[in-house]
Design an enzyme around this catalytic site. Structure first.
Site, PDB file in Angstrom:
ATOM      1  N   CYS A 175      -2.132  -4.052   8.489  1.00 33.36           N
ATOM      2  CA  CYS A 175      -1.667  -2.692   8.796  1.00 33.36           C
ATOM      3  C   CYS A 175      -0.903  -2.669  10.123  1.00 33.36           C
ATOM      4  O   CYS A 175      -0.013  -1.837  10.318  1.00 33.36           O
ATOM      5  CB  CYS A 175      -2.837  -1.722   8.855  1.00 33.36           C
ATOM      6  SG  CYS A 175      -3.932  -1.836   7.434  1.00 33.36           S
TER       7      CYS A 175
ATOM      8  N   CYS B 290       0.822  -1.219   0.000  1.00 35.52           N
ATOM      9  CA  CYS B 290       0.000   0.000   0.000  1.00 35.52           C
ATOM     10  C   CYS B 290       0.852   1.262   0.000  1.00 35.52           C
ATOM     11  O   CYS B 290       0.343   2.354  -0.219  1.00 35.52           O
ATOM     12  CB  CYS B 290      -0.933   0.014   1.207  1.00 35.52           C
ATOM     13  SG  CYS B 290      -0.038  -0.002   2.767  1.00 35.52           S
TER      14      CYS B 290
HETATM   15 FE1  FES Z   1      -1.399   0.440   4.316  1.00 35.10          FE
HETATM   16 FE2  FES Z   1      -3.110   0.057   6.265  1.00 35.10          FE
HETATM   17  S1  FES Z   1      -3.544   0.157   4.149  1.00 35.10           S
HETATM   18  S2  FES Z   1      -0.964   0.111   6.375  1.00 35.10           S
END
Ligand code: FES
Length: 148
Positions: free
Chosen positions: A102, A33
């Site tokens: 996360c 992400c």
């Molecule tokens: Fe990247 Fe939560 S979506 S750490």
């Protein structure tokens, strides 16, 4: 979807910022992400006496970073190394399964910071690739400057 504690730590994160002259800094990223967490620790006699963080990431990453800084203060570096992402999530009364990843940032950042501390205090060595391996590699040419 999110517990009250998660929302609280997301809306009012604790210990945001940097520590000047930190004894250890750990920075990690989530390749999927792109979120990044940086943790700063002040350590005295192997006990973490202060922690601050900066996280560029989703709400769960911010909340888990905030909780992680609260959990590490007062702990020895050995105790802090045992803090898992699950423990951080549990301290927040849980995370939705899709957001559990996360919380990895928090665990990894604590570990990276303690590694940094151990390297700085001469208790861990970096190997030829600049990675911490905890022991010296056998290729003396890469370690000419390291005394035995
Ligand atoms: Fe990247 Fe939560 S979506 S750490």
């Amino acid at each position: 979807m999110y517990s009250e504690k998660v929302m609280d730590h997301f809306m009012n994160p604790r210990n945001v910022g940097e520590i000047e002259n930190a004894d250890a800094i750990g920075e990690v990223g989530n390749a999927k992400c792109g979120d990044i967490m940086k943790i700063y620790l002040k350590i005295e006699n192997d006990v973490i006496i202060d922690a601050k963080f900066k996280t560029f990431g989703c709400g769960a990453a911010v909340a888990t970073s905030s909780m992680a800084t609260e959990l590490v203060v007062g702990k020895t570096i050995e105790e802090a190394l045992k803090i898992t992402n699950k423990a951080v999530a549990e301290a927040l009364d849980g995370l939705p399964p899709v957001k559990m990843h996360c919380s990895n940032l928090a665990e990894e950042a604590i570990k990276a910071a303690i590694e940094d501390y151990l390297v700085k205090t001469g208790r861990l060595e970096k190997n030829c690739d600049g990675e911490v391996c905890g022991r010296r590699c056998d290729d003396i040419h890469h370690h000419m400057d390291i005394e035995d």
